[in-house]
Write an enzyme that holds these catalytic residues in place. Structure first.
Site, PDB file in Angstrom:
ATOM      1  N   ASP A 235       0.809  -1.220   0.000  1.00  0.00           N
ATOM      2  CA  ASP A 235       0.000   0.000   0.000  1.00  0.00           C
ATOM      3  C   ASP A 235       0.842   1.270   0.000  1.00  0.00           C
ATOM      4  O   ASP A 235       0.340   2.359  -0.313  1.00  0.00           O
ATOM      5  CB  ASP A 235      -0.929   0.010   1.217  1.00  0.00           C
ATOM      6  CG  ASP A 235      -1.823  -1.209   1.270  1.00  0.00           C
ATOM      7  OD1 ASP A 235      -1.278  -2.319   1.395  1.00  0.00           O
ATOM      8  OD2 ASP A 235      -3.057  -1.066   1.187  1.00  0.00           O
ATOM      9  N   GLU A 373      -5.369 -10.591  -7.307  1.00  0.00           N
ATOM     10  CA  GLU A 373      -5.568 -11.441  -6.124  1.00  0.00           C
ATOM     11  C   GLU A 373      -6.651 -12.511  -6.264  1.00  0.00           C
ATOM     12  O   GLU A 373      -6.681 -13.444  -5.472  1.00  0.00           O
ATOM     13  CB  GLU A 373      -5.840 -10.609  -4.859  1.00  0.00           C
ATOM     14  CG  GLU A 373      -4.643  -9.791  -4.413  1.00  0.00           C
ATOM     15  CD  GLU A 373      -4.848  -9.161  -3.049  1.00  0.00           C
ATOM     16  OE1 GLU A 373      -5.997  -9.042  -2.598  1.00  0.00           O
ATOM     17  OE2 GLU A 373      -3.837  -8.776  -2.434  1.00  0.00           O
TER      18      GLU A 373
END
Length: 677
Positions: A235, A373
């Site tokens: 992130d 993902e």
């Protein structure tokens, strides 16, 4: 009780001025009664982690009690030790009571255990009278610098604290200084203004000036929630750009968290059969891989395999973060002391995980996951990972081009010592140059970039049927697995994967990368890829809304702003249906701040010049924000078809170059210039 009316006003804060201080004030007013009052003031080490429902079956208590004590009549203290890392954590609390004429004498009684201590304060309250109770708390750990031991220092510090109001004044002044550097002002949209400040406040609480001197990274869920167990992910890719242009010292400290764990990244690569530095998908205290191997599907209640540790692209993100920090700051000291070594070792990892396919005359990377993902492997396969994730391969082509030229940017002495230290060879550099020209990128028949090799063989999902069946399909992976199906089998994405490239790089940058690779890049490449993948993305991560808000800017301003507002409202509105309570999302909060400068102002650095290419969005009329570029603080204002840049008075008389279109101006300390748009 018995018709009594009491008013309780409470104020509390954790100090931005003093990292060891917190304070709580109660003002108690008896509206229609008189009589005795008792207030309990306590310190409690019996706390457990239970804020995330799916973690509650796991061990939640992380503190061993050590001792509690009193150091003076108005002070209690306690020390505990974390169970795994064995860090001592100490608190001391000083509680005093004040009436209209000053401090009041109170009756005090003590209750004490090893892991809990409290004082009961007793006093009389008259009708209409207000009494203030002040609790000042100090906090130290065995990791703190310039201390003897945590408990003694906590007691010493709390004894020296001033009053609540004095501490609050210092706290406010520290925040005012931060807002001077960080406040993005949007005078024509009150809701956007509120949310930008709300997001900035959370980012600055997690990444405060105190962070710069600590050995810490940025937890994906900030400091106010237990989700992800405080681990550090990728992130940072969305977090650092906001800090780079405002508080670069913090970014530098956070990057050093990665540098201190470079040896662990080397060991992780070596254990997997690679060279260089392979950073973990989830990092913690020592930098080893913390990613779980199973996770709980809350829809099915079953524990399922988790292969997300194969998201090797985190290492490319770290390389990207270092490079863009250097571009914004010109911090050659960091480049020489840490940055170059990290970047070269990351490049070395990618050259070792890649292999050359002579049939294609291309380099390929197998066994990895992309940012999506949802796809961990091929359908019915027992082997984890995918072949030639396009995002990963293109990022590698980009970073290899930079890494190959990096040694020549170093002073001769540093270049020689670094090459000897890490045994860097000319042959490695030649391989990197070749990889920058020969990474394989898969394409679909219509010219759309294929997310990975074999994507075309997957099945299309009946999106309409799933939207009709479920209220929220953001986490389609959990829905499909609960139905006994494999997400790997379908053309669907959790979040931007291939599309992320168009967010991280400008069109001319991508065109240069593609042409160096020998692939075509046209004016329609962006539009075709965004349209294709947006239709197949569930946006199960808030980061996806940030990315798509940025990429739609070049296609449709209205859609871009709509996606931006979803991102802005995502934590306040808990758009994922319960995840905000587990912790805010640092990536989306900082990403929404970055989009203002990166996308809507069109910020980009080329050849040491800070360029702007603003978009005409009515919501941002009058936009004003501070930016620190190459050490000089500038203010940028957008209004009425003009962009004004003014530099603060700087004792070093620094200057920066600012560009808008073909206009480039050197702006010195104390000067300003207005560009016509």
């Amino acid at each position: 009780r018995r018709g009594r009316e009491t008013t309780l006003a409470s104020r509390r804060f954790v100090s931005m001025a003093d990292m060891h201080q917190a304070a709580l004030e109660w003002t108690i007013t008896a509206e229609n009664w008189s009589g005795p009052v008792e207030v309990i003031t306590a310190l409690d080490a019996r706390v457990i982690n239970q804020g995330v429902a799916r973690y509650r079956e796991l061990e939640g208590r992380h503190l061993h009690s050590v001792t509690s004590r009193t150091s003076s009549s108005d002070t209690i203290s306690l020390i505990a030790q974390t169970r795994q890392s064995r860090i001592y954590v100490a608190e001391a609390a000083r509680t005093r009571v004040y009436g209209e004429s000053g401090a009041l004498e109170t009756d005090r009684s003590l209750y004490q255990m090893e892991d809990y201590i409290h004082q009961t304060l007793g006093f009389n309250l008259q009708q209409g009278q207000s009494i203030r109770v002040e609790k000042l708390v100090s906090f130290y750990t065995s990791h703190d610098q310039a201390i003897n031991e945590p408990l003694t220092n906590a007691e010493k510090a709390v004894g020296r604290f001033g009053s609540f109001d004095e501490a609050l004044d210092h706290h406010r002044r520290a925040w005012n200084e931060l807002w001077d550097d960080c406040d993005i002002r949007v005078p024509n949209d009150d809701r956007v203004q509120f949310l930008l400040r709300f997001h900035a406040s959370h980012v600055l609480q997690t990444c405060s000036p105190h962070t710069a001197d600590l050995d810490v990274g940025v937890p994906a869920r900030g400091l106010n929630g237990e989700a992800y167990r405080g681990h550090i992910f990728w992130d940072e890719l969305y977090i650092y750009p906001f800090l780079n242009f405002r508080l670069p010292r913090i970014t530098r400290g956070l990057l050093r968290y990665r540098y201190r764990r470079l040896d662990e990244a080397r060991a992780l690569a070596r254990d997997a059969g690679y060279r260089g530095a392979m950073y973990p998908w989830q990092s913690g205290s020592d930098g080893k891989e913390e990613t779980q191997v199973v996770h709980l599907n809350p829809r099915s209640g079953l524990w399922e395999p988790d292969m997300s540790q194969n998201q090797r692209h985190v290492s490319a993100a770290i390389f990207y973060n270092i490079w863009h920090y250097l571009q914004a700051t010109g911090d050659t000291d960091f480049l020489l002391s840490a940055g170059a070594e990290m970047m070269i070792e990351i490049a070395r990892f990618w050259s070792s995980i890649a292999h050359f396919n002579p049939t294609r005359d291309r380099y390929e990377i197998h066994g990895v996951m992309g940012p999506d993902e949802f796809h961990e492997k091929y359908p019915d396969s027992h082997e984890p990972g995918l072949r030639n994730n396009a995002y990963t391969n293109i990022m590698v082509a980009w970073l290899m081009n930079i890494a190959a030229g990096l040694p020549d940017q170093l002073p001769e002495r540093r270049r020689r010592s670094l090459r000897e230290q890490i045994e860097l060879t000319d042959q490695e550099i030649e391989t990197w140059k070749e990889m920058s020209r020969k990474m394989y990128v898969p394409f679909l028949a219509d010219g759309v970039i294929s997310q990975f090799e074999g994507w075309e063989n997957l099945e299309e999902l009946d999106w309409a049927a799933y939207r009709e069946k479920y209220d929220n399909i953001q986490r389609l992976d959990r829905i499909l697995r609960a139905e006994g199906k494999e997400p790997d089998r379908y053309k669907l994405l959790k979040q931007a994967d291939t599309v992320l490239l168009f967010y991280l790089f400008r069109q001319n940058e991508l065109k240069e990368i593609f042409e160096r690779l020998g692939y075509s890049y046209t004016s329609e490449t962006l539009r075709k890829n965004v349209a294709y993948y947006d239709a197949r993305t569930s946006h199960g991560s808030t980061l996806s809304f940030v990315t798509y808000a940025g990429v739609f800017l070049e296609i449709d301003l209205t859609t871009s702003w709509d996606r931006y507002m979803v991102a802005l409202e995502s934590d306040v509105g808990d758009v994922q249906g319960g995840t905000t309570a587990e912790g805010i999302h640092m990536g989306v909060m900082s990403g929404t701040l970055d989009i203002v400068q990166r996308s809507y102002l069109g910020e980009v650095i080329r050849d040491g010049i800070l360029y702007f290419n603003p978009k005409a969005i009515d919501h941002l009329r009058g936009l004003n924000l501070p930016m620190r570029f190459r050490g000089l603080l500038i203010g940028v204002t957008l209004e009425d078809g003009r962009l004004r840049v003014g530099a603060e008075v700087d004792s070093l008389n620094r200057s920066v170059k600012i560009g808008v279109g073909d206009q480039v101006r050197e702006i010195r300390s104390g000067e300003s210039y207005t560009f016509d748009l």
